[in-house]
Design an enzyme around this catalytic site. Sequence first.
Site, PDB file in Angstrom:
ATOM      1  N   GLY A  43     -33.582 -18.130 -53.492  1.00 37.35           N
ATOM      2  CA  GLY A  43     -34.170 -18.992 -54.464  1.00 37.35           C
ATOM      3  C   GLY A  43     -33.797 -18.627 -55.811  1.00 37.35           C
ATOM      4  O   GLY A  43     -32.570 -18.143 -55.953  1.00 37.35           O
ATOM      5  N   ALA A  44     -34.558 -18.976 -56.670  1.00 41.04           N
ATOM      6  CA  ALA A  44     -33.865 -18.723 -58.289  1.00 41.04           C
ATOM      7  C   ALA A  44     -32.743 -19.441 -58.338  1.00 41.04           C
ATOM      8  O   ALA A  44     -31.751 -19.066 -58.977  1.00 41.04           O
ATOM      9  CB  ALA A  44     -33.971 -17.126 -58.766  1.00 41.04           C
TER      10      ALA A  44
ATOM     11  N   HIS B  52     -29.625 -21.825 -59.045  1.00 39.11           N
ATOM     12  CA  HIS B  52     -28.721 -22.063 -60.361  1.00 39.11           C
ATOM     13  C   HIS B  52     -27.627 -23.270 -59.833  1.00 39.11           C
ATOM     14  O   HIS B  52     -27.500 -23.581 -58.560  1.00 39.11           O
ATOM     15  CB  HIS B  52     -28.118 -21.080 -60.928  1.00 39.11           C
ATOM     16  CG  HIS B  52     -27.461 -19.943 -60.034  1.00 39.11           C
ATOM     17  ND1 HIS B  52     -26.366 -20.275 -59.363  1.00 39.11           N
ATOM     18  CD2 HIS B  52     -27.749 -18.636 -59.647  1.00 39.11           C
ATOM     19  CE1 HIS B  52     -25.854 -19.407 -58.680  1.00 39.11           C
ATOM     20  NE2 HIS B  52     -26.686 -18.327 -58.844  1.00 39.11           N
ATOM     21  N   GLU B  53     -26.684 -23.503 -60.781  1.00 40.26           N
ATOM     22  CA  GLU B  53     -25.676 -24.371 -60.396  1.00 40.26           C
ATOM     23  C   GLU B  53     -24.881 -23.962 -59.424  1.00 40.26           C
ATOM     24  O   GLU B  53     -24.375 -24.916 -58.660  1.00 40.26           O
ATOM     25  CB  GLU B  53     -24.623 -24.662 -61.780  1.00 40.26           C
ATOM     26  CG  GLU B  53     -23.891 -25.861 -61.907  1.00 40.26           C
ATOM     27  CD  GLU B  53     -24.715 -26.990 -61.791  1.00 40.26           C
ATOM     28  OE1 GLU B  53     -25.733 -27.182 -62.126  1.00 40.26           O
ATOM     29  OE2 GLU B  53     -24.056 -27.736 -61.114  1.00 40.26           O
TER      30      GLU B  53
ATOM     31  N   HIS C 260     -25.673 -22.585 -56.583  1.00 37.90           N
ATOM     32  CA  HIS C 260     -26.401 -23.168 -55.322  1.00 37.90           C
ATOM     33  C   HIS C 260     -26.516 -24.756 -55.237  1.00 37.90           C
ATOM     34  O   HIS C 260     -26.174 -25.116 -53.905  1.00 37.90           O
ATOM     35  CB  HIS C 260     -28.011 -22.775 -55.370  1.00 37.90           C
ATOM     36  CG  HIS C 260     -28.219 -21.196 -55.363  1.00 37.90           C
ATOM     37  ND1 HIS C 260     -28.397 -20.439 -56.475  1.00 37.90           N
ATOM     38  CD2 HIS C 260     -28.250 -20.323 -54.354  1.00 37.90           C
ATOM     39  CE1 HIS C 260     -28.879 -19.493 -56.258  1.00 37.90           C
ATOM     40  NE2 HIS C 260     -28.467 -18.869 -54.911  1.00 37.90           N
TER      41      HIS C 260
ATOM     42  N   LYS D  82     -17.936 -16.541 -53.993  1.00 42.02           N
ATOM     43  CA  LYS D  82     -18.143 -15.400 -54.951  1.00 42.02           C
ATOM     44  C   LYS D  82     -18.654 -14.318 -54.126  1.00 42.02           C
ATOM     45  O   LYS D  82     -18.189 -13.186 -54.450  1.00 42.02           O
ATOM     46  CB  LYS D  82     -19.195 -15.963 -55.841  1.00 42.02           C
ATOM     47  CG  LYS D  82     -19.758 -14.972 -56.812  1.00 42.02           C
ATOM     48  CD  LYS D  82     -19.204 -15.126 -58.057  1.00 42.02           C
ATOM     49  CE  LYS D  82     -19.540 -14.054 -59.089  1.00 42.02           C
ATOM     50  NZ  LYS D  82     -21.048 -13.389 -58.745  1.00 42.02           N
TER      51      LYS D  82
ATOM     52  N   ARG E 172     -26.352 -12.928 -63.108  1.00 47.39           N
ATOM     53  CA  ARG E 172     -26.150 -11.796 -63.962  1.00 47.39           C
ATOM     54  C   ARG E 172     -25.677 -11.973 -65.393  1.00 47.39           C
ATOM     55  O   ARG E 172     -25.677 -11.338 -66.116  1.00 47.39           O
ATOM     56  CB  ARG E 172     -25.374 -10.956 -63.353  1.00 47.39           C
ATOM     57  CG  ARG E 172     -25.977 -10.338 -61.978  1.00 47.39           C
ATOM     58  CD  ARG E 172     -25.092  -9.587 -61.194  1.00 47.39           C
ATOM     59  NE  ARG E 172     -25.887  -8.668 -59.999  1.00 47.39           N
ATOM     60  CZ  ARG E 172     -25.418  -8.127 -59.115  1.00 47.39           C
ATOM     61  NH1 ARG E 172     -24.270  -7.824 -59.224  1.00 47.39           N
ATOM     62  NH2 ARG E 172     -26.168  -7.994 -57.906  1.00 47.39           N
TER      63      ARG E 172
END
Length: 288
Positions: free
Chosen positions: A35-36, A38-39, A41, A153, A195
Amino acid sequence: MQTISRLDALRSAVGALKSGGKPGMRTLALVPTMGALHEGHLTLVREAKKRADHVAVSIFVNPRQFGPNEDLDAYPRRMAADAALLETEGVDLLWAPTVEVMYPAGYATNVSVSGLDAVLCGAARPGHFDGVATVVGKLFNQVRPDVALFGEKDWQQLAIIRRMARDLDLVAPFADAIIGVPTVREVDGLAMSSRNQYLTAQERAAAPALARAMRKAIAAVVRGAPVSPTLDGLRADVLAAGFRSIDYADMRDADTLEDMLVFDGRAARLLVAAHIGKARLIDNMAVA
Ligand code: PAF
């Protein structure tokens, strides 16, 4: 998009998606997340849509991959906003189990991918990759996707998951159906990461030096420069750019993660973890 948090409901929803009225005709891709979103994902989701007829995303903040000094409670949880994003992306199914569904009372099984989990990020986070392998193995069994997508990544995580799929003879998804999606970068080369938000303006301006130093080192090694002094040079460049310290800067076999002291034609990966300000940034690139 259906949001599901019970196993029996998941099984019937997956069955319906896969059969689509014609058994065996529809494929399903899984994008596992905590979750949380961002681009990065969303890039995985978009790639998943190209690879299968239907896309499932899982959101589960996995307690087993957090160490005793890592704050599980502080991990961002934004289920409503995440679900809205996934809906916009045209995701078919959101699998969002509770901790009790994932690890019912009495749960005792651990998946450990020995060796690959002891180096790089695993050296500083004992047990972390056991937690990852265990939950990803369970997610594969729960959702039974034809393909699953992960960001390059986290190269070590990807290598561990592929090894697990081979070692356990997983049929769905089998090892080659575990797709690594290239790292999404900012225009200045910095790998996108949640981060990066911890960086001050000055640190953010310095951070792309990491990717630049990595490219320089790769070019040197490919031209025939010896590996060890080249990595020393990379470390010096990164520290000179304003990074505080370096956890590792290694060239490793892309699959086995064995340290490579000589560039001998095997598929190799340069992997770095370094601290700048409050952030620990990781990056990796193919040596080619
Ligand atoms: O990369 C992540 O977000 C997690 O490690 C994963 C693969 C979803 C397992 O919890």
